[in-house]
Design an enzyme around this catalytic site. Structure first.
Site, short mmCIF file in Angstrom:
data_model
loop_
_atom_site.label_atom_id
_atom_site.label_comp_id
_atom_site.label_asym_id
_atom_site.label_seq_id
_atom_site.Cartn_x
_atom_site.Cartn_y
_atom_site.Cartn_z
CB SER A 1 2.81 -3.46 3.70
OG SER A 1 3.66 -4.50 3.27
CE1 TYR B 1 -0.13 -3.44 -0.93
CE2 TYR B 1 2.07 -4.12 -0.23
CZ TYR B 1 0.71 -3.98 0.03
OH TYR B 1 0.22 -4.35 1.25
#
Length: 326
Positions: free
Chosen positions: A193, A206
Site C-alpha cells: 500500500s 495497518y
C-alpha cells in the site's frame, strides 16, 4: 506578409538558447528512459505469450482486488489457484471464471487458507504443490485493515494485523520459495500500500504491517536476484473494495463503514491489469495511486517537516470529526 513580420514570428535567440539547454540537459535522461520503456514493453509482450499454462497462486481471492486478479490471470490463460478463508465465496469466483469464454481455459482450484494460522501454512503449501507440482507466480494479496488511533488500539489488534498482513505472507513465501529455487524460476508479488511508503493518522497498525512487507520484499529481491526469481512490491492508493467495511476497530470489532476515500478509490479491475503489467515487465517496485498520494510520498522524503505538519493537521481534523460523531 512582410519580411519584417516574418522576422517577428521567428523564434528569438533567447528561445533558441532555451531549447538548446533543455535538449542538452533532458535528452541524455529522456532517451535512455524511452529506450528502457520500449524494452520493457517488448519483454512484457514476449512474457505474455508465455503466460498460458503458468500456475498463479492468489491469496485473498474471494473478493475485491484478489477476485479481479483471478479474472485477469484466468483470462490470460493461467492455471489459477484461489486461496482465502471464505471457501463459499471462492466457489462463487470459480463459477464466474468458468463462465468466461477463455482459450486456453484451466479449471480454477479452490483452497482454504487462513493467513492468521501460521502453523497451517506449510501444510497448505503441500496441498498447493500437489495440484500442479509448482507455482510460477505467487501473489500475496490477502490482508486486513484497521481504523483507529494508536491510543485506542488494543495490542491484540496490532498483533492480528501484523500476523495477517506481514507474517502470513512471509510464512507463505518462505514455504514456497524452496520449490522456486529448485526449479530456478518464479515471481513473487506483494500487494502492499502507499501506506507502506508513508504513514497517516489512524492507520498505525495497518501502515506498520505494510512497511514491514516493503522491507521484506526489498531484502528478498536482492537475495534471490541471482536465482532467476523476481520480486515485485505493488503499493496502491485507495481501492474501491470492501476493505474499510471489513476493517477492524481499535477494540477488534468490525468497522463496518464504507469510507469516502475508499468509495472514490480506483477500480480493482484496473489495478489488477496494472499488476499484470508489473509482473510481465518484471518491475521491482511500483506505486499506483492518485497524484495526492504521490505528492505525500515525495514530501515525506524531500520535505519531511512539511509532511509532518500536514499529518498533524490531518490527525487533529480526524479527532474532531470523531468527537463530533459521538
Amino acid at each position: 506578409m512582410k519580411v519584417q513580420d516574418m522576422d517577428k514570428c521567428a523564434p528569438s535567440s533567447d528561445w533558441n538558447v532555451l531549447y538548446w539547454v533543455l535538449g542538452t540537459i533532458l535528452m541524455p535522461v529522456a532517451l535512455p528512459l524511452a529506450l528502457i520503456n520500449i524494452w520493457q514493453r517488448f519483454q512484457a509482450q514476449k512474457y505474455r505469450n508465455q503466460l498460458p499454462g503458468k500456475v498463479v497462486l492468489i491469496t485473498g481471492a474471494s473478493s475485491g482486488l484478489g477476485e479481479s486478479l483471478a479474472h485477469v490471470f484466468y483470462r490470460a490463460g493461467c492455471r489459477v489457484i484461489l486461496a482465502a478463508r471464505r471457501t463459499q465465496e471462492l466457489e462463487r469466483v470459480k463459477k464466474d471464471l468458468l463462465a468466461l469464454d477463455v482459450d486456453p481455459a484451466y479449471p480454477p482450484t479452490v483452497l482454504s487458507l487462513d493467513l492468521a494460522e501460521l502453523n497451517s501454512i506449510p501444510e497448505f503449501v503441500t496441498r498447493v504443490l500437489a495440484v500442479y507440482n509448482q507455482v510460477d507466480i505467487l501473489i500475496n494479496n490477502g490482508g486486513i485493515s484497521v481504523r483507529a488511533d494508536v491510543a485506542s488500539t488494543a495490542v491484540d489488534v496490532d498483533l492480528k494485523v501484523m500476523v495477517v498482513n506481514y507474517f502470513g505472507s512471509v510464512a507463505l513465501t518462505k514455504a514456497l520459495l524452496p520449490s522456486m529455487v529448485k526449479r530456478g524460476s518464479g515471481h513473487i508479488c506483494f500487494i502492499s500500500s502507499v501506506q507502506g511508503k508513508f504513514a497517516i493518522p489512524q492507520r498505525a497498525a495497518y501502515s506498520a504491517s505494510k512497511h514491514a512487507v516493503q522491507a521484506f520484499a526489498d531484502s528478498l529481491r536482492a537475495e534471490v536476484a541471482n536465482k532467476n526469481i523476481n520480486v515485485s512490491c505493488v503499493s496502491p492508493g485507495y481501492i474501491r473494495t470492501q476493505l474499510s467495511l471489513n476493517a477492524l476497530t481499535g477494540s477488534g470489532n468490525s468497522y463496518g463503514k464504507m469510507d469516502e476515500t475508499t468509495a472514490k478509490g480506483m477500480s480493482p479491475d484496473k489495478l489488477a491489469e496494472r499488476i499484470l503489467q508489473c509482473i510481465l515487465r518484471k518491475e521491482p517496485d511500483i506505486i499506483v495511486s492518485d497524484v495526492q498520494a504521490k505528492i505525500a510520498y515525495y514530501l515525506r522524503h524531500l520535505c519531511p517537516s512539511l509532511y509532518f505538519w500536514i499529518m498533524a493537521k490531518r490527525a487533529l481534523k480526524l479527532e474532531k470529526a470523531e468527537k463530533k460523531s459521538t
